[in-house]
Design a protein around this motif. Sequence first.
Motif, PDB file in Angstrom:
ATOM      1  N   MET A  35      11.938 -33.071  34.659  1.00 46.97           N
ATOM      2  CA  MET A  35      12.105 -32.998  33.204  1.00 46.97           C
ATOM      3  C   MET A  35      10.794 -32.535  32.556  1.00 46.97           C
ATOM      4  O   MET A  35      10.780 -31.668  31.691  1.00 46.97           O
ATOM      5  N   ARG A  68      10.515 -27.095  14.167  1.00 51.24           N
ATOM      6  CA  ARG A  68      10.582 -27.286  15.618  1.00 51.24           C
ATOM      7  C   ARG A  68      12.024 -27.556  16.060  1.00 51.24           C
ATOM      8  O   ARG A  68      12.800 -28.147  15.304  1.00 51.24           O
ATOM      9  N   PHE A  69      12.326 -27.192  17.305  1.00 50.46           N
ATOM     10  CA  PHE A  69      13.636 -27.453  17.909  1.00 50.46           C
ATOM     11  C   PHE A  69      13.912 -28.959  17.952  1.00 50.46           C
ATOM     12  O   PHE A  69      15.026 -29.425  17.758  1.00 50.46           O
ATOM     13  N   ALA A 123       8.250 -22.072  22.440  1.00 49.15           N
ATOM     14  CA  ALA A 123       8.762 -22.497  21.127  1.00 49.15           C
ATOM     15  C   ALA A 123       7.654 -22.457  20.082  1.00 49.15           C
ATOM     16  O   ALA A 123       7.862 -22.018  18.947  1.00 49.15           O
ATOM     17  N   GLY A 170       9.355 -39.321  16.165  1.00 46.37           N
ATOM     18  CA  GLY A 170       8.455 -38.833  17.207  1.00 46.37           C
ATOM     19  C   GLY A 170       7.007 -39.090  16.841  1.00 46.37           C
ATOM     20  O   GLY A 170       6.657 -39.115  15.652  1.00 46.37           O
ATOM     21  N   LEU A 207       3.000 -37.183  24.111  1.00 54.21           N
ATOM     22  CA  LEU A 207       4.184 -37.063  23.246  1.00 54.21           C
ATOM     23  C   LEU A 207       5.101 -38.254  23.473  1.00 54.21           C
ATOM     24  O   LEU A 207       5.419 -38.596  24.621  1.00 54.21           O
ATOM     25  N   LEU A 208       5.525 -38.870  22.376  1.00 55.99           N
ATOM     26  CA  LEU A 208       6.332 -40.089  22.481  1.00 55.99           C
ATOM     27  C   LEU A 208       7.471 -40.084  21.467  1.00 55.99           C
ATOM     28  O   LEU A 208       7.401 -39.398  20.440  1.00 55.99           O
ATOM     29  N   PHE A 267       1.903 -29.132  20.371  1.00 57.35           N
ATOM     30  CA  PHE A 267       1.600 -30.104  21.433  1.00 57.35           C
ATOM     31  C   PHE A 267       2.317 -29.662  22.704  1.00 57.35           C
ATOM     32  O   PHE A 267       3.339 -28.981  22.632  1.00 57.35           O
ATOM     33  N   PHE A 298      20.026 -31.755  29.932  1.00 58.47           N
ATOM     34  CA  PHE A 298      19.428 -31.300  28.670  1.00 58.47           C
ATOM     35  C   PHE A 298      19.940 -29.898  28.353  1.00 58.47           C
ATOM     36  O   PHE A 298      20.276 -29.582  27.201  1.00 58.47           O
ATOM     37  N   ARG A 318       0.726 -36.652  14.894  1.00 62.68           N
ATOM     38  CA  ARG A 318       1.825 -36.111  14.081  1.00 62.68           C
ATOM     39  C   ARG A 318       3.030 -37.037  14.216  1.00 62.68           C
ATOM     40  O   ARG A 318       3.482 -37.327  15.323  1.00 62.68           O
ATOM     41  N   VAL A 377       9.801 -28.672  33.234  1.00 62.31           N
ATOM     42  CA  VAL A 377      10.440 -27.696  32.345  1.00 62.31           C
ATOM     43  C   VAL A 377       9.685 -27.563  31.015  1.00 62.31           C
ATOM     44  O   VAL A 377       9.638 -26.491  30.418  1.00 62.31           O
ATOM     45  N   ARG A 378       9.061 -28.661  30.593  1.00 61.00           N
ATOM     46  CA  ARG A 378       8.507 -28.702  29.236  1.00 61.00           C
ATOM     47  C   ARG A 378       7.278 -27.802  29.056  1.00 61.00           C
ATOM     48  O   ARG A 378       6.998 -27.380  27.943  1.00 61.00           O
ATOM     49  N   LEU A 385      15.179 -41.467  27.296  1.00 67.94           N
ATOM     50  CA  LEU A 385      15.705 -40.214  26.756  1.00 67.94           C
ATOM     51  C   LEU A 385      17.230 -40.262  26.881  1.00 67.94           C
ATOM     52  O   LEU A 385      17.755 -40.945  27.755  1.00 67.94           O
TER      53      LEU A 385
HETATM   54  C1  HEM Z   1      13.644 -30.834  29.297  1.00 65.76           C
HETATM   55  C2  HEM Z   1      13.262 -31.679  28.387  1.00 65.76           C
HETATM   56  C3  HEM Z   1      12.758 -31.307  27.022  1.00 65.76           C
HETATM   57  C4  HEM Z   1      12.799 -30.105  26.363  1.00 65.76           C
HETATM   58  C5  HEM Z   1      13.407 -28.798  26.834  1.00 65.76           C
HETATM   59  C6  HEM Z   1      12.162 -30.301  25.082  1.00 65.76           C
HETATM   60  C7  HEM Z   1      11.978 -29.324  24.130  1.00 65.76           C
HETATM   61  C8  HEM Z   1      11.198 -29.425  23.004  1.00 65.76           C
HETATM   62  C9  HEM Z   1      10.829 -28.339  22.141  1.00 65.76           C
HETATM   63  C10 HEM Z   1      11.226 -26.880  22.348  1.00 65.76           C
HETATM   64  C11 HEM Z   1      10.049 -28.840  21.157  1.00 65.76           C
HETATM   65  C12 HEM Z   1       9.393 -28.033  20.014  1.00 65.76           C
HETATM   66  C13 HEM Z   1       8.006 -27.590  20.456  1.00 65.76           C
HETATM   67  C14 HEM Z   1       7.307 -26.749  19.410  1.00 65.76           C
HETATM   68  O1  HEM Z   1       7.974 -26.044  18.657  1.00 65.76           O
HETATM   69  O2  HEM Z   1       6.048 -26.775  19.363  1.00 65.76           O
HETATM   70  C15 HEM Z   1       9.924 -30.247  21.379  1.00 65.76           C
HETATM   71  C16 HEM Z   1       9.202 -31.113  20.597  1.00 65.76           C
HETATM   72  C17 HEM Z   1       8.990 -32.436  20.887  1.00 65.76           C
HETATM   73  N1  HEM Z   1       9.526 -33.144  21.945  1.00 65.76           N
HETATM   74 FE1  HEM Z   1      10.618 -32.387  23.460  1.00 65.76          FE
HETATM   75  N2  HEM Z   1      11.758 -31.609  24.972  1.00 65.76           N
HETATM   76  C18 HEM Z   1      12.094 -32.253  26.147  1.00 65.76           C
HETATM   77  C19 HEM Z   1      11.854 -33.558  26.461  1.00 65.76           C
HETATM   78  C20 HEM Z   1      11.170 -34.443  25.664  1.00 65.76           C
HETATM   79  C21 HEM Z   1      10.842 -35.789  26.043  1.00 65.76           C
HETATM   80  C22 HEM Z   1      11.174 -36.447  27.393  1.00 65.76           C
HETATM   81  C23 HEM Z   1      10.160 -36.327  25.022  1.00 65.76           C
HETATM   82  C24 HEM Z   1       9.659 -37.736  25.060  1.00 65.76           C
HETATM   83  C25 HEM Z   1       8.968 -38.356  24.216  1.00 65.76           C
HETATM   84  C26 HEM Z   1      10.028 -35.327  23.963  1.00 65.76           C
HETATM   85  C27 HEM Z   1       9.374 -35.469  22.753  1.00 65.76           C
HETATM   86  C28 HEM Z   1       9.083 -34.439  21.876  1.00 65.76           C
HETATM   87  C29 HEM Z   1       8.226 -34.581  20.707  1.00 65.76           C
HETATM   88  C30 HEM Z   1       7.522 -35.854  20.227  1.00 65.76           C
HETATM   89  C31 HEM Z   1       8.171 -33.321  20.100  1.00 65.76           C
HETATM   90  C32 HEM Z   1       7.383 -32.925  18.852  1.00 65.76           C
HETATM   91  C33 HEM Z   1       6.114 -32.195  19.248  1.00 65.76           C
HETATM   92  C34 HEM Z   1       5.276 -31.844  18.027  1.00 65.76           C
HETATM   93  O3  HEM Z   1       4.899 -32.799  17.296  1.00 65.76           O
HETATM   94  O4  HEM Z   1       4.981 -30.674  17.816  1.00 65.76           O
HETATM   95  N3  HEM Z   1      10.663 -34.196  24.391  1.00 65.76           N
HETATM   96  N4  HEM Z   1      10.638 -30.596  22.506  1.00 65.76           N
END
Ligand code: HEM
Length: 343
Positions: free
Chosen positions: A323, A59-60, A334, A115, A138-139, A308, A153, A99, A326-327, A145
Amino acid sequence: MRIQFNLIIRTLIPLAVSGFMTGAIAADERVSPEQLVAEMNQRIAAITQSSASNGIMPRFNQAKSLGCFAATFKVHDGIAKEFKQGLFAQPESYRALLRFANASEQDDTKKDIRGLSIKVFDVKGDPLWGEIGVQDFLLNSYPALFVATPEEFLDFIRARQEDKITGFFINPLNPHLKSLWILFKARAVHSNPFAIRYWSTTPFRHGSDDGTAVKYSVTPCAGKSVSVEGVAGENQLRSAMKQHISQASACLEFGVQKRTDPEAMPIEDASVIWDEADSPFVTLATITIEDQDFDTDDALAACEKVSFNPWQSLPEHKPLGRMNEVRRETYFKASQLRNKEAP
Ligand code: HEM
């Protein structure tokens, strides 16, 4: 002390001005929301593809899967009326999947942000997006942040793709010193992912309109700590979790923090911590993880594939703010890419 400070300034500023400068965007050059998401998706895809190795496209963010666990998510009886919303409307015990991950390090001994992603199953009601019957949360292991807005971002993603991360933080034209400070405090060495706190950092609706906003936190249950000993090495967090659940079930509490002060608790700045002294978290559910084989090759491979999305959510828990907006698409794209479903 003064000499050291001067030395830092004399070293960092020329570095920033020269090779480390990122393509920082000035405020008047801001892109439209659609352009922003499109650029994020394209850059996240490129970064994700370039980090693939040994048949895995990590994952990114939250790239190293520490483990995925079957769990129960038990909504409490006796929740105050204002919090009896959506998933929390009735006392009920749900199946869940958790996870745990490292944000960027493969080596568990290093400082990092951890995470926690939660999937609750058999939920009644139609979600805003995604699969019927599922609610995701998601936490991260820090309450803020490291960036305030999706534009910041995107600046960071540009810098990461161009290998100019230092420039992102100290570029004199567009410095991100608060981001640097938050990351300094957020990245930590942890000894057991079941024993630390996690926060959503961004807000979510809690009810039928956007008037009630909350943030989420997951906290280890009081009085249920387990001492883990003798774990070491790059997979020490996985070993710690294994040792923990072999001794006793892991117990976590899921809570919400109500937005009580619009000024001090902004929706549009994910880098601001909502003060718990002003509005404490209220526990709504208990998560329990029993002993299980989560670290077999098959279990870890399945953990790589799971996806997720904050928008995989009942309308009562709608993600709020730009924020979160966008997600929806970035996570979906992704995950498609990682799972090689992309055309
Ligand atoms: C514009 C804001 C954000 C962008 C562009 C972003 C982008 C991403 C991307 C691309 C992934 C991978 C997803 C995948 O491959 O399935 C990811 C995973 C994750 N992000 Fe973000 N994120 C952002 C903000 C946040 C915030 C605010 C949190 C707060 C907790 C967060 C927590 C996580 C977590 C926990 C994962 C892992 C998900 C998993 O277990 O598959 N992200 N994020």
